[in-house]
Scaffold this active site. Structure first.
Site, mmCIF file in Angstrom:
data_model
loop_
_atom_site.group_PDB
_atom_site.id
_atom_site.type_symbol
_atom_site.label_atom_id
_atom_site.label_comp_id
_atom_site.label_asym_id
_atom_site.label_seq_id
_atom_site.Cartn_x
_atom_site.Cartn_y
_atom_site.Cartn_z
ATOM 1 N N SER A 270 -12.611 2.739 8.118
ATOM 2 C CA SER A 270 -11.475 2.241 8.908
ATOM 3 C C SER A 270 -12.037 1.372 10.020
ATOM 4 C CB SER A 270 -10.712 3.408 9.525
ATOM 5 O OG SER A 270 -9.830 2.921 10.518
ATOM 6 N N TYR B 204 -11.035 11.904 13.480
ATOM 7 C CA TYR B 204 -10.827 10.793 12.529
ATOM 8 C C TYR B 204 -11.795 9.652 12.861
ATOM 9 C CZ TYR B 204 -8.462 7.224 9.714
ATOM 10 O OH TYR B 204 -8.175 6.231 8.786
#
Ligand SMILES: NC(=O)c1ccc[n+]([C@@H]2O[C@H](COP(=O)([O-])OP(=O)(O)OC[C@H]3O[C@@H](n4cnc5c(N)ncnc54)[C@H](OP(=O)(O)O)[C@@H]3O)[C@@H](O)[C@H]2O)c1
Length: 250
Positions: A140, A153
């Site tokens: 990401s 995350y």
């Protein structure tokens, strides 16, 4: 198209489902992994309609030992040319809590980091022995930023970035390439849970087309959509303390 066997994790939704469809054509054998059998069956039918052979596998990636065994068995039955470790779990800590729950942190760490790292090592060994193959890890764009709203995350994706770079260096001389995909906002069930503005949002189909082109070019890193590459280059110029100050106010 030459015969190609492609395994995609997280193929039951979002980016993974769009990638499955992008690769679905005659000559392709698609190994589509996910948990939700009904959605997997639906995606598989759409891929078969485009001429691909499809085998689905419903499996929880949090079982790391089972994952290594299943992947090794799958690869020896049907040698994999391209594997896309795409499955992921989003998650932000509630604003009124001091921290993420240990259970949520463990789930995110296992799905986003432990599973792809364990599985990529299984494939690295098998592919290097054959002298060919492509391993793709979906990270990401947040891998570059400290995120107070989602510490676990952010950390899993940052870890994946260094893992991809390191593994790519290790495997280059064995004919195996490693690609890191760094998405910004893609319109999927995961990003639909984010209530904040989502700049440059694109469809999973548009993202899949960019990712497929990058994989064909054996790119080391694919940033999608491209605007996030520019944003990252610009924010990299900021002093880290200033970046932390900005992000702690978002
Ligand atoms: N969408 C974005 O804006 C965005 C941005 C940056 C990075 N990413 C990354 O892109 C990847 C794909 O995300 P997405 O947006 O397509 O999300 P999504 O639509 O929520 O899909 C996530 C996929 O991961 C699978 N998965 C989750 N936990 C699993 C588990 N324990 N075992 C097996 N499979 C599991 C899901 O399977 P089931 O549904 O069958 O459970 C689903 O197929 C992720 O790695 C995510 O971090 C997405």
């Amino acid at each position: 198209m030459p015969k190609q066997t492609i395994l995609i994790t997280g193929a039951s939704s979002g980016i993974g489902a769009a990638l499955a469809q992008a690769y679905a054509q005659g000559g392709a054998t698609l190994l589509l992994w996910g948990r939700d059998e009904a959605r997997l069956t639906d995606i598989a039918a759409q891929c078969r309609a485009r001429g691909a052979a499809v085998i689905t596998q419903s499996f929880d990636l949090r079982d790391a030992a089972g994952l290594a065994a299943l992947l090794a068995a799958t690869d020896s039955a049907t040698p994999i040319d391209l594997v896309v470790f795409n499955a992921g779990l989003g998650g932000t800590a509630p604003a009124d809590a001091f921290a993420e729950t240990p259970q949520a942190a463990q789930a995110i760490a296992e799905v986003n980091f432990v599973a792809p790292v364990v599985a990529a090592n299984v494939m690295a060994d098998a592919m290097a022995r054959r002298g060919a193959g492509q391993i793709v890890l979906v990270g990401s764009i947040v891998e570059s930023y400290p995120l107070p709203m989602a510490p676990t995350y952010a950390a899993t994706k940052a870890g994946l970035r260094l893992f991809a770079e390191s593994l790519g260096m290790r495997l280059a001389k064995h004919g195996v390439t490693v690609t890191l995909v760094s998405p910004g906002f893609i319109d999927t069930p995961m990003s639909r849970r984010v209530t904040e503005p989502k700049p440059f949002l694109i469809s999973p189909e548009a993202a899949a087309a960019v990712i497929k082109r990058g994989i064909a070019a054996k790119a080391a890193v694919i940033v999608v959509p491209w605007q996030y590459g520019v944003m990252r280059a610009a924010t990299n110029l900021l002093p880290r303390a200033l970046l932390r100050w900005i992000l702690s106010r978002t």
